[in-house]
Design an enzyme around this catalytic site. Structure first.
Site, PDB file in Angstrom:
ATOM      1  CG  MET A  30      58.078   1.296  99.275  1.00  7.28           C
ATOM      2  SD  MET A  30      57.988   2.640 100.446  1.00  7.28           S
ATOM      3  CE  MET A  30      59.527   2.457 101.300  1.00  7.28           C
ATOM      4  CG  HIS A  37      62.831  -5.932  96.420  1.00  8.54           C
ATOM      5  ND1 HIS A  37      63.863  -5.025  96.406  1.00  8.54           N
ATOM      6  CD2 HIS A  37      61.927  -5.469  97.315  1.00  8.54           C
ATOM      7  CE1 HIS A  37      63.606  -4.048  97.247  1.00  8.54           C
ATOM      8  NE2 HIS A  37      62.447  -4.294  97.814  1.00  8.54           N
ATOM      9  N   GLY A 149      59.433  -9.761 103.129  1.00 11.43           N
ATOM     10  CA  GLY A 149      60.774 -10.159 103.559  1.00 11.43           C
ATOM     11  C   GLY A 149      60.917 -10.071 105.072  1.00 11.43           C
ATOM     12  CD  GLN A 155      56.824  -3.394 105.831  1.00 13.39           C
ATOM     13  OE1 GLN A 155      56.829  -2.183 105.799  1.00 13.39           O
ATOM     14  NE2 GLN A 155      57.379  -4.123 104.876  1.00 13.39           N
ATOM     15  CG  MET A 188      70.874  -8.158  99.868  1.00 13.50           C
ATOM     16  SD  MET A 188      70.508  -9.082  98.373  1.00 13.50           S
ATOM     17  CE  MET A 188      72.029 -10.015  98.248  1.00 13.50           C
ATOM     18  CB  SER A 189      68.309  -2.629 102.968  1.00 11.50           C
ATOM     19  OG  SER A 189      67.636  -1.393 103.090  1.00 11.50           O
ATOM     20  CB  SER A 190      65.851   0.071  98.793  1.00 14.93           C
ATOM     21  OG  SER A 190      65.061  -1.004  98.357  1.00 14.93           O
ATOM     22  NE  ARG A 191      65.347   3.995 104.702  1.00 14.40           N
ATOM     23  CZ  ARG A 191      64.109   3.501 104.675  1.00 14.40           C
ATOM     24  NH1 ARG A 191      63.936   2.197 104.597  1.00 14.40           N
ATOM     25  NH2 ARG A 191      63.059   4.289 104.726  1.00 14.40           N
TER      26      ARG A 191
HETATM   27  O1  PAF Z   1      58.615  -2.866 102.732  1.00 11.99           O
HETATM   28  C1  PAF Z   1      58.283  -2.039 101.861  1.00 11.99           C
HETATM   29  O2  PAF Z   1      58.912  -1.902 100.828  1.00 11.99           O
HETATM   30  C2  PAF Z   1      57.059  -1.169 102.115  1.00 11.99           C
HETATM   31  O3  PAF Z   1      56.933  -0.855 103.458  1.00 11.99           O
HETATM   32  C3  PAF Z   1      55.768  -1.744 101.546  1.00 11.99           C
HETATM   33  C4  PAF Z   1      55.370  -3.048 102.224  1.00 11.99           C
HETATM   34  C5  PAF Z   1      55.907  -1.974 100.046  1.00 11.99           C
HETATM   35  C6  PAF Z   1      54.618  -0.748 101.764  1.00 11.99           C
HETATM   36  O4  PAF Z   1      54.895   0.489 101.170  1.00 11.99           O
END
Ligand code: PAF
Length: 284
Positions: A30, A37, A149, A155, A188-191
């Site tokens: 995202m 990433h 990840g 997820q 590490m996380s975008s948030r």
């Molecule tokens: O983990 C993420 O960034 C999202 O949940 C994903 C897998 C790209 C789906 O939108």
């Protein structure tokens, strides 16, 4: 790096590559990219002839509209990072490209128990949204290898289940790559970009709480170690949704340990407005 905004052009290009016998690795994101990433891109580059990444902030997976509004967007920097990482293809679709049937889309994925616990319980509808977008992306990219990840442990299990539900289990391998951490342990996380200075200093408490569980794991009742870890988060000003111990393969929650079962500890907690999640395998 080749950039596609339209699915038809992407599919045509990838079709030609597949005919030449190229194996495709796929890293869905995202955006707001970080080293976590990039480690997935690196893993894909090692084992595939073509690496495709996507950037799409998927509206259907945000159960909280405020979280969607505030999701960090750093597109120019993301493109630079992907170029530097030697990613071959970036798919950058619009919402209407992914959801042309937006108004009529009401598919449901039978995720069973996985949707009733932890993230499934605290973010109702979230995993249905993840399945909606990932199914569409996988149909377009048709990778031989998918890279996810471990930070998003549940997820990973949901998407693995999706590939089974769609009958892709034998043609698409789900590769789960280790969580990358900052030097102080924060996953590490975008948030993390949304944390202010004070919150950023407190944030590694989530890793410390999980590490406490790992270091103090004992046969028998797991309640005391969970209670202490929860308190560690509360003491740092977190509002925890949960800190739990579960079977590493099924995510069935555990209150007792026989000393042999493979376990994972998982946590989700708010620091003011920002919700962080993390996990650690306990006896891998
Ligand atoms: O983990 C993420 O960034 C999202 O949940 C994903 C897998 C790209 C789906 O939108």
């Amino acid at each position: 790096m080749v950039l596609f905004k339209k699915s038809a052009a992407l599919q045509k290009w990838l079709g030609k590559q597949r005919k030449k016998g190229k194996i495709i690795g796929f890293v869905p994101t995202m955006g707001a990219l970080h080293d976590g990433h990039l480690s997935l891109i690196e893993a894909s580059k090692k084992h595939n002839s073509i690496t495709v990444s996507s950037i799409f902030v998927n509206p259907t997976q945000f159960n909280d509209p405020a979280d969607f509004e505030k999701y960090p967007i750093t597109l120019e920097k993301d493109i630079q990072l992907l170029e530097q990482a030697d990613c071959d293809v970036l798919f950058l679709p619009s919402v209407s490209e992914i959801y042309p049937e937006w108004a009529t889309a009401n598919e449901q994925y039978d995720l069973g128990y996985l949707e009733t616990i932890l993230e499934g319980k605290y973010r109702p509808g979230h995993f249905q949204g993840v399945c909606k977008v990932v199914k569409r992306l996988l149909e377009k990219v048709q990778p031989g290898n998918l890279y996810l990840g471990q930070k998003d442990y549940q997820q990973c299990m949901v998407i693995t289940k999706l590939t089974e539900l769609m009958g892709w289990k034998n043609t698409m391998k789900v590769n789960i790559c280790p969580t990358l951490r900052e030097p102080d342990g924060l996953a590490m996380s975008s948030r993390n970009m949304r944390l202010d200075k004070e919150e950023r200093e407190k944030a590694p408490a989530i890793y410390r709480a999980l590490t406490y569980i790992k270091s103090n794991l004992q046969k028998g009742d797991l309640q005391p170690v969970k209670v202490k870890a929860l308190q560690m988060l509360v003491d740092q000003g977190f509002k925890p949704d949960y800190i739990e111990i579960a079977d590493a393969a099924t995510l069935q929650l555990s209150n007792e340990w026989d000393g042999r079962q493979k376990l994972v500890t998982v946590a989700a907690a708010f620091l003011n407005e920002v919700r962080l999640i993390d996990n650690l395998l306990l006896n891998d």
